[in-house]
Design a protein around this motif. Structure first.
Motif, PDB file in Angstrom:
ATOM      1  N   MET A  51      43.226  50.901  27.791  1.00 57.11           N
ATOM      2  CA  MET A  51      44.254  51.134  28.863  1.00 57.11           C
ATOM      3  C   MET A  51      45.697  51.190  28.671  1.00 57.11           C
ATOM      4  N   LEU A  93      42.919  44.024  32.019  1.00 55.98           N
ATOM      5  CA  LEU A  93      44.356  44.228  32.899  1.00 55.98           C
ATOM      6  C   LEU A  93      45.063  43.208  32.392  1.00 55.98           C
ATOM      7  N   ARG A  94      46.159  43.462  32.560  1.00 58.05           N
ATOM      8  CA  ARG A  94      47.413  42.767  32.139  1.00 58.05           C
ATOM      9  C   ARG A  94      47.768  41.484  32.836  1.00 58.05           C
ATOM     10  N   GLY A  95      47.633  40.626  32.165  1.00 60.32           N
ATOM     11  CA  GLY A  95      47.996  39.240  32.801  1.00 60.32           C
ATOM     12  C   GLY A  95      49.574  39.213  33.276  1.00 60.32           C
TER      13      GLY A  95
END
Lengths: 780, 159
Positions: A658, A11-13
């Motif tokens: 993703m 998941l994107r920080g």
């Protein structure tokens, strides 16, 4: 590297700040004593400036200054050249325009910048801008490449009579003529590729600050390419060393190629700040963006495909014109080139001859827009394929199958001189047909017919050329062994702050949360070329790999010293340096810390630990795949409903699935926008912009999209870069326009419609149906 | 400076009463951004088409570029900064989990529009979500992951 390594859907920080409203876009930057700029644009498409009266504007409330092009000339400022011309790379000559930051003598498009007003508030600047009186003696204007190349057409540039700036030619004319002479069928189409606007939801913003203490400038600008902007401003506009300029592009709200250019406003805010001694901010409105941002596409082509009686393609001939607008801007040459070189796509076409003429028009300049020439090439080729299948009475899957380059033929060099390293195009198409349930079509058609709707479908292929130029990445360690990636690329939605740390984590074993990512500041990042042309995975990734290899090499020397062993005895795996045949080992992070010991040269090496890596010379890679679309058309309204959409993409080695799927689905939406609703419209009589706001320019909305795009990633590793990656940023946008249009035409053929031009608005579809019905009635 | 008429506005913004004299023509979005420094609310167009400026006025999503700050006098405004005290509203977490944002510029408006939908329709289907978000433009995602995120958040909120 479980959880955060290569291939994981990490998941994107960076999302954290965006979902809480803490993004750092340029318009969020507020500096003390900041002034505000409003630009005065030409409302004429073409004309001679007789006078510019700034008197009333200067008296308006809050106004600090009104500046014109004469002031810029008096201050010795230059204009904006294109990044490159064909002649810079051994190509033919062409008229190299220099775009003034403010025009003094002759306006060449609606939206040419004529004056700038600086005031205490943005509203006061804007209101005063409307008081600047510009007297223009109109000249005749041309708005399309076809009109501009008609004999007797007015010249946009007197230095370029006929308006053709340059013509690029690829392939072999004689071989192609021979192929056509031997063909049993020649398919010919006139193809229009509509002029469209990038429209990132964040409009462009520029904030200039001049520091008189050391005669230096800071520009905050919403750019995809801050070092490129710095170079153009320093060299071409101000004539000062680049070291005097710092360009900062923090969070940028989408770019799609349009924000890779330096624009007049970037120069205007710096210049105004120097004159006034205060920071100056300019924020584009959407209407100004539609008028003044570089546009994309705008191509017309006469395309012919020669085939034998089995449906094998023998030759391809394309004569195209592409609208440049009023100036050659940024990398405008790129789409004009790619639109030709990539024409053969995934098919084995033995003879190709194609040319593309870059044509000046009295419109806003065009430049690279997501895909940049590849969507034009794909659209032309795939329209021809469907047309050929119809004329031959051949199944549209079968005609493609007969022409696909087989995986066994790799590497394959096309007739336009492009060498593909890898790809299994038949596999992509077959998988996509299964994903879309191609075989269940008849039943769905019956269902559509029962509801009075016309169903159509299409399968198309696409091929992309991803990655251009060289790139540089840096890894900077700190005394705790944390590492910062200083990226020469620039993420404005692509997730680099997540994906590049995944790579470093995998290669060095530094814990993921100890890796920081920095970009978009020319004082922090020594050099870089930004992000466009689906280049960052290849060039950023390869440069980062080189930097990581350099880090391992230096750390190995340090580890040898720390472990009291010879370097040749040190192995490195899973983030650990170990002495072969012993249980002695050190984590990479601990070795990195040793570079910061307080005395002497730690490990006999250096104080501090910073490495860089360069990518350059790698071949571009060739993402490819297949799209399937099924539509229902309501013949009573012309409305198109996308009932089914499937896509299979060979993206090479997947770094983050993703992020890949996000790029693909978003790209498809953008291509569908071009196909369905988007068009920049100029009045052909006078060059007025008719699609000047979001009330007039059609943007794709949630309800317009397919309910669910089924996407599969295929991993056929690229053979020409160490990561095995292929680009992903433009793929969806390349394949989707042709797929949608071919599907709609498939639906409409039953009522006699054989051709239609983008965008396929309901009124256009309805009109085409009505005209076809009328023709049928007349013939009866 | 400005000589135009001003008005006193008192608005409850994100749980705090704020009071300022502002020119009557000040749009709510400019009041939020320029006066209160709540820069999470964005301006993406000039014709009320894009929805990047969406906030809640008395609990209902509005485009804050379509009303003046004075029209919000004595009302309650919630912006993205005030949606959840910890920034962990299910819509916020689901947007991240579904990769429903790329450049992030439309995201605050999207989330506020979706939150308003879920207040009114707690268990929407995909069509409901698409309809509700038709006034919010996203150029990056193709909307698909946004719709997924809203549906997922609705399920979390229902629990």
């Amino acid at each position: 590297m479980a959880g955060f390594g290569i291939g994981q859907a990490v998941l994107r920080g960076e999302d954290r700040r965006f979902i809480t409203g803490k993004g750092r876009y340029v318009d969020d930057v507020r500096l003390p004593h900041m002034l505000h700029a409003a630009v005065v644009y030409s409302s004429h498409a073409h004309g001679l400036i007789r006078s510019i009266d700034t008197h009333e504007a200067k008296q308006a409330p809050g106004v600090v200054a009104v500046l014109t092009g004469q002031d810029a000339l008096a201050d010795g400022l230059g204009g904006l050249p294109p990044y490159f011309m064909p002649s810079d790379m051994g190509g033919p000559p062409g008229h190299r325009t220099i775009r003034p930051i403010l025009v003094t003598d002759r306006v060449r498009c609606v939206g040419d910048r004529v004056a700038v007003v600086i005031a205490q508030s943005a509203r006061e600047a804007r209101e005063a801008a409307s008081l600047v009186a510009i007297e223009i003696a109109p000249l005749a204007a041309v708005t399309t490449p076809a009109a501009a190349t008609t004999p007797g057409a007015p010249a946009v540039w007197d230095e370029c009579p006929g308006n053709v700036c340059f013509t690029l030619e690829f392939g072999n004319r004689e071989a192609t003529d021979r192929a056509f002479a031997s063909a049993s069928l020649v398919v010919a189409l006139t193809i229009l590729n509509n002029r469209i606007s990038a429209n990132p939801i964040e409009p462009r913003v520029a904030l200039g600050t001049y520091d008189a203490a050391d005669d230096s400038f800071i520009l905050h600008t919403s750019s995809q390419n801050p070092h490129g902007v710095r170079h153009v401003l320093a060299q071409s506009v101000f004539g000062l060393p680049e070291s005097r300029f710092r360009v900062i592009s923090p969070d940028v709200g989408g770019g799609f190629g349009m924000k890779a250019d330096a624009y007049p406003e970037d120069a205007l805010v710096l210049w105004a700040s120097r004159r006034l001694g205060r920071p100056v901010k300019w924020v584009s409105t959407r209407s100004e963006a539609l008028m003044g941002d570089n546009h994309g596409r705008d191509q017309i082509s006469e395309a012919e495909l020669a085939l034998d009686d089995t449906g094998r393609a023998l030759g391809l001939r394309v004569r195209a014109q592409q609208g440049l607008g009023a100036y050659v801007q940024s990398a405008a040459v790129a789409p004009i080139t790619y639109a030709m070189r990539m024409l053969p796509g995934v098919y084995d076409i033995p003879a190709v001859h194609c040319s593309n003429s870059a044509v000046f028009t009295n419109c806003s300049p065009t430049g690279p827009y997501r895909g940049a020439g590849r969507p034009e090439a794909c659209f032309t080729l795939e329209r021809l394929m469907d047309e050929a299948a119809v004329l031959l009475g051949l199944d549209r899957v079968e005609i493609r199958r007969r022409n696909l380059i087989p995986a066994s033929a790799m590497p394959h060099t096309t007739a336009t001189g492009v060498t593909y390293d890898s790809g299994d195009f038949a596999q992509m198409m077959d998988r996509c047909l299964v994903l879309a349930d191609w075989d269940g079509y008849d039943q769905r058609t019956a269902d559509s017919e029962s509801r009075g709707l016309l169903r159509g479908r299409a399968v198309t292929t696409y091929l992309e050329s991803a990655g251009v130029f060289n790139e540089r990445m840096e890894l900077r360690f700190d005394p705790e062994g944390n590492v910062t990636i200083l990226a020469g690329t620039h993420s404005h939605g692509q997730g680099h702050a997540t994906v590049f740390p995944q790579l470093v984590h995998e290669w060095l074993g530094v814990p993921y949360d100890q890796i920081r990512y920095l970009q978009g500041d020319t004082d922090k990042v020594a050099f870089g070329r930004g992000t466009y042309a689906a280049r960052s995975s290849l060039l950023g990734g390869t440069a980062l790999h080189a930097a990581a290899q350099s880090a391992i090499a230096q750390a190995r020397t340090m580890a040898a010293a720390l472990l009291d062993a010879a370097e040749t005895e040190i192995d490195f795996a899973d983030g650990l340096f170990s002495v072969r045949g012993t249980n002695r080992s050190l984590a990479f992070v601990d070795v990195a810390k040793a570079f910061f010991r307080p005395m002497g040269k730690p490990g006999g090496l250096s104080l501090g630990f910073t490495v860089q890596g360069t990518a350059g010379g790698e071949s571009p890679n060739f993402p490819n795949g297949a799209h399937v679309c099924e539509v229902e058309v309501d013949p009573e309204t012309g409305a198109i409903h996308i009932d089914r959409y499937a896509v299979v993409d060979d993206v090479g080695h997947v770094l983050n699935p993703m992020v890949c799927e996000g790029q693909i689905v978003g790209g498809i939406a953008q291509g569908l926008g071009q196909a369905l609703i988007e068009q920049v419209v100029y009045d052909p009589e006078n060059g007025q912009l008719l699609s000047g706001s979001f009330s007039d320019y059609g943007m794709p909305r949630a309800t317009m999209m397919p309910l669910h795009i089924q996407s599969e990633l295929a991993e056929i590793p690229c053979k020409t870069n160490p990561l095995g990656v292929k680009g992903v940023g433009e793929s969806g946008t390349i394949g989707s326009p042709a797929t949608l249009v071919n599907a709609v035409l498939d639906a409409l053929r039953s009522v006699g419609v054989t051709d239609i031009t983008m965008p396929l608005t309901p009124v256009k579809v309805w009109t085409a149906i009505e005209q076809a019905r009328q023709t049928t009635r007349d013939a009866a | 400076m400005s000589r135009e008429p001003t008005s006193r506005v008192e608005i409850e913004v994100n749980g705090q009463i704020v009071a300022h004299d502002v020119p009557n023509r000040t749009l709510l979005v400019d009041f939020l951004r320029d006066v209160l420094d709540l820069t999470g609310t964005h301006t993406g167009c000039d014709t009320s088409q894009c929805g990047a400026c969406t906030v809640h006025l008395d609990g209902i999503a509005i485009k804050s570029c379509t009303i003046f700050a004075v029209q919000a006098h004595d009302k309650v405004v919630t912006t993205i900064e005030g949606l959840d005290p910890d920034g962990r509203h299910p819509l916020q977490t689901c947007f991240q989990e579904c990769h429903a944002l790329q450049c992030g510029f439309c995201t605050p408006g999207m989330i506020m529009a979706a939150a308003s939908l879920l207040n009114v329709v707690p268990e929407p289907d995909a069509e409901d979500v698409r309809e509700a978000l038709e006034g919010n433009l996203c150029r990056c995602t193709g909307y698909q992951p946004i719709v997924e995120a809203v549906l997922r958040a609705s399920k979390e909120l229902a629990q």
